[in-house]
Write an enzyme that holds these catalytic residues in place. Sequence first.
Site, PDB file in Angstrom:
ATOM      1  N   GLU A   1      -2.405 -10.589   6.792  1.00 11.96           N
ATOM      2  CA  GLU A   1      -2.585  -9.998   5.461  1.00 11.96           C
ATOM      3  C   GLU A   1      -2.661 -11.066   4.371  1.00 11.96           C
ATOM      4  O   GLU A   1      -2.378 -10.795   3.202  1.00 11.96           O
ATOM      5  CB  GLU A   1      -1.450  -9.000   5.145  1.00 11.96           C
ATOM      6  CG  GLU A   1      -1.281  -7.866   6.134  1.00 11.96           C
ATOM      7  CD  GLU A   1      -2.459  -6.878   6.172  1.00 11.96           C
ATOM      8  OE1 GLU A   1      -3.412  -7.056   5.395  1.00 11.96           O
ATOM      9  OE2 GLU A   1      -2.411  -5.965   7.016  1.00 11.96           O
TER      10      GLU A   1
ATOM     11  N   HIS B   1       5.554  -7.310   2.411  1.00 15.03           N
ATOM     12  CA  HIS B   1       4.978  -6.127   3.053  1.00 15.03           C
ATOM     13  C   HIS B   1       5.864  -5.677   4.211  1.00 15.03           C
ATOM     14  O   HIS B   1       6.212  -6.494   5.071  1.00 15.03           O
ATOM     15  CB  HIS B   1       3.570  -6.451   3.568  1.00 15.03           C
ATOM     16  CG  HIS B   1       2.997  -5.425   4.479  1.00 15.03           C
ATOM     17  ND1 HIS B   1       2.844  -4.098   4.118  1.00 15.03           N
ATOM     18  CD2 HIS B   1       2.522  -5.502   5.754  1.00 15.03           C
ATOM     19  CE1 HIS B   1       2.306  -3.425   5.120  1.00 15.03           C
ATOM     20  NE2 HIS B   1       2.108  -4.254   6.136  1.00 15.03           N
TER      21      HIS B   1
ATOM     22  N   HIS C   1       6.939  -2.135   6.972  1.00 11.99           N
ATOM     23  CA  HIS C   1       6.572  -0.834   7.522  1.00 11.99           C
ATOM     24  C   HIS C   1       7.734   0.139   7.323  1.00 11.99           C
ATOM     25  O   HIS C   1       8.509   0.403   8.249  1.00 11.99           O
ATOM     26  CB  HIS C   1       6.197  -0.974   8.998  1.00 11.99           C
ATOM     27  CG  HIS C   1       4.953  -1.777   9.226  1.00 11.99           C
ATOM     28  ND1 HIS C   1       4.488  -2.124  10.474  1.00 11.99           N
ATOM     29  CD2 HIS C   1       4.056  -2.289   8.335  1.00 11.99           C
ATOM     30  CE1 HIS C   1       3.356  -2.822  10.341  1.00 11.99           C
ATOM     31  NE2 HIS C   1       3.082  -2.951   9.060  1.00 11.99           N
TER      32      HIS C   1
ATOM     33  N   GLU D   1      18.756   6.051 -10.620  1.00 12.48           N
ATOM     34  CA  GLU D   1      18.426   4.677 -11.002  1.00 12.48           C
ATOM     35  C   GLU D   1      16.962   4.302 -10.746  1.00 12.48           C
ATOM     36  O   GLU D   1      16.504   3.256 -11.194  1.00 12.48           O
ATOM     37  CB  GLU D   1      19.343   3.698 -10.275  1.00 12.48           C
ATOM     38  CG  GLU D   1      20.783   3.847 -10.735  1.00 12.48           C
ATOM     39  CD  GLU D   1      21.579   2.562 -10.574  1.00 12.48           C
ATOM     40  OE1 GLU D   1      21.178   1.724  -9.762  1.00 12.48           O
ATOM     41  OE2 GLU D   1      22.585   2.440 -11.272  1.00 12.48           O
TER      42      GLU D   1
ATOM     43  N   HIS E   1       0.883   3.425   6.656  1.00 13.18           N
ATOM     44  CA  HIS E   1       1.052   2.033   7.080  1.00 13.18           C
ATOM     45  C   HIS E   1       2.339   1.403   6.531  1.00 13.18           C
ATOM     46  O   HIS E   1       3.160   0.924   7.303  1.00 13.18           O
ATOM     47  CB  HIS E   1      -0.179   1.222   6.640  1.00 13.18           C
ATOM     48  CG  HIS E   1      -0.166  -0.194   7.114  1.00 13.18           C
ATOM     49  ND1 HIS E   1      -1.287  -0.873   7.508  1.00 13.18           N
ATOM     50  CD2 HIS E   1       0.841  -1.078   7.255  1.00 13.18           C
ATOM     51  CE1 HIS E   1      -0.978  -2.092   7.897  1.00 13.18           C
ATOM     52  NE2 HIS E   1       0.318  -2.240   7.742  1.00 13.18           N
TER      53      HIS E   1
HETATM   54  O1  2HA Z   1       1.292  -6.821  11.843  1.00 13.57           O
HETATM   55  O2  2HA Z   1       2.030  -5.637   9.161  1.00 13.57           O
HETATM   56  O3  2HA Z   1      -0.340  -5.140   8.179  1.00 13.57           O
HETATM   57  C1  2HA Z   1       1.374  -7.328  10.585  1.00 13.57           C
HETATM   58  C2  2HA Z   1       1.128  -6.248   9.628  1.00 13.57           C
HETATM   59  C3  2HA Z   1      -0.267  -5.957   9.276  1.00 13.57           C
HETATM   60 ZN    ZN Z   2       1.477  -3.900   8.118  1.00 13.17          ZN
END
Ligand code: 2HA
Ligand code: ZN
Length: 275
Positions: free
Chosen positions: A116, A140, A142, A170, A211
């Site tokens: 990413e 990032h 999940h 909050e 995602h």
């Molecule tokens: O595997 O999270 O978006 C890595 C990630 C791709």
């Molecule tokens: Zn991801």
Amino acid sequence: MKVLEAKFVQDFIKMTDDAFRMNWHERNGGNLSYRLKEEEVELIRPRLNPPTEWVSIGTEVPGLSGEFFLVTGSGMYFRNIIVDPEVCLAIIELDEKGENYRIRWGLVEGGRPTSELPTHLMNHEVKKRLTNGKHRVIYHAHTTNTIALTFVLPLEDRVFTRELWEMATECPVVFPDGVGVVGWMVPGGREIAIETAKLMEKYDVVIWAHHGMFCSGETFDLTFGLLHTVEKSAEILVKVLAISPKKLQTITEDNLREVAGSFHVTLPERFLYKK
Ligand code: 2HA
Ligand code: ZN
């Protein structure tokens, strides 16, 4: 100074380990990047590898020319970072045009920076400009509950922002600008990076449907804390929806205005609609 002894590297590793324990990083899921301060580059410069060949980023980020980033490696497991950071992480340097990178440390068994990277760098470029360089962390993950909500709520900024604000008093103080939502897209490329960076012009939080989530912040703590707060709020909403399709009472738009007044934050009017 040894790269692994630098405070920003230690903080980076701690954050990835905390994040793994939150169950947001199955397998190689998620990625993290940090834009180094000039003095941090100087501190570790004697320990960097000699420059190698440039590699295309896959997009252009002229606003980040010459910058150094600490990033997770593509395919690497967050679970393993604390065990062997030199295998799992990399420090990359960008060229003068912001079109190419080269690896200056880490990935000692080979590999590439996070898949990413285009989204991370395009987000960094937006935030560096908008915050006068204060934001340095893009993260990032999940996040289970936030992902679950993208199957049942309309994929609109106004709906997600309002629902998440309502779940804990909050929340409007922690993310007063709200959250953006990107509909389902193929990850890992320039297209999704462009859509995400557009929303980063307005928000510090962007949800990727089905995602996960991207957050931007000044420090590791603030960025982790932001993502944690949004995900906790999503968890409450998932539980509420699981208990009953209808809320008996909630935090109203007038309550949100009261909180904003007391905590001196401005909430965009477009999110204070009557339901
Ligand atoms: O595997 O999270 O978006 C890595 C990630 C791709
Ligand atoms: Zn991801």
